[in-house]
Design a protein around this motif. Structure first.
Motif, short mmCIF file in Angstrom:
data_model
loop_
_atom_site.label_atom_id
_atom_site.label_comp_id
_atom_site.label_asym_id
_atom_site.label_seq_id
_atom_site.Cartn_x
_atom_site.Cartn_y
_atom_site.Cartn_z
N VAL A 1 54.01 28.57 34.21
CA VAL A 1 53.44 27.37 33.59
C VAL A 1 54.00 27.17 32.19
CG1 VAL A 1 51.30 26.35 32.71
CG2 VAL A 1 51.34 27.36 34.98
N MET A 2 54.11 28.25 31.43
CA MET A 2 54.58 28.15 30.04
C MET A 2 56.08 27.84 29.96
SD MET A 2 52.06 28.47 28.16
CE MET A 2 50.39 29.02 28.20
N ASP A 3 56.87 28.46 30.81
CA ASP A 3 58.32 28.33 30.70
C ASP A 3 58.88 27.04 31.30
OD1 ASP A 3 58.41 30.74 29.42
OD2 ASP A 3 59.14 31.87 31.14
N ASN A 4 58.28 26.54 32.34
CA ASN A 4 58.88 25.43 33.08
C ASN A 4 58.35 24.05 32.73
OD1 ASN A 4 60.53 27.18 34.56
ND2 ASN A 4 58.89 27.61 35.98
N GLY A 5 57.37 23.96 31.89
CA GLY A 5 56.84 22.65 31.52
C GLY A 5 56.41 21.85 32.74
N LEU A 6 55.61 22.45 33.58
CA LEU A 6 55.18 21.82 34.82
C LEU A 6 54.19 20.68 34.53
CD1 LEU A 6 54.66 25.10 36.81
CD2 LEU A 6 56.62 23.60 36.89
N GLY A 7 53.95 19.88 35.53
CA GLY A 7 53.03 18.76 35.38
C GLY A 7 51.60 19.20 35.20
N SER B 1 49.64 22.73 36.38
CA SER B 1 49.04 23.58 35.35
C SER B 1 47.54 23.76 35.59
CB SER B 1 49.26 22.97 33.97
OG SER B 1 50.63 22.87 33.70
N THR B 2 46.87 22.69 35.96
CA THR B 2 45.43 22.77 36.21
C THR B 2 45.13 23.64 37.42
OG1 THR B 2 45.12 20.57 35.27
CG2 THR B 2 43.35 21.42 36.66
N SER B 3 45.85 23.43 38.51
CA SER B 3 45.60 24.22 39.71
C SER B 3 45.93 25.70 39.50
CB SER B 3 46.36 23.66 40.90
OG SER B 3 47.75 23.72 40.68
N THR B 4 46.97 25.98 38.73
CA THR B 4 47.31 27.37 38.43
C THR B 4 46.23 28.01 37.57
OG1 THR B 4 49.67 26.86 38.54
CG2 THR B 4 49.05 28.89 37.40
N GLY B 5 45.72 27.27 36.60
CA GLY B 5 44.62 27.77 35.77
C GLY B 5 43.37 28.06 36.58
#
Length: 58
Positions: free
Chosen positions: A27-33, A37-41
């Motif tokens: 999430v931090m390195d790739n600047g994802l949408g 980011s929300t689903s990963t969190g």
């Protein structure tokens, strides 16, 4: 608790920690949408909660 249970818990903790670290790094390195980011969190929060519940049972 027998040795197999202790070993399995340790391996689960290692795998979960590795998964959380890789997820946060992605999430931090790739600047994802924002959706990714929300689903990963949320995934990380559920994973940590389930680990805590597992260890409190034993």
């Amino acid at each position: 608790m027998n040795t197999f249970d202790k070993t399995l818990r340790l391996l689960t903790l290692i795998a979960a920690t590795f998964t959380v670290i890789l997820s946060v790094k992605a999430v931090m390195d790739n600047g994802l949408g924002s959706w990714v980011s929300t689903s990963t969190g949320l995934f990380i929060a559920v994973l940590i909660t389930s680990l805590l519940k597992t260890y409190n049972k034993g």
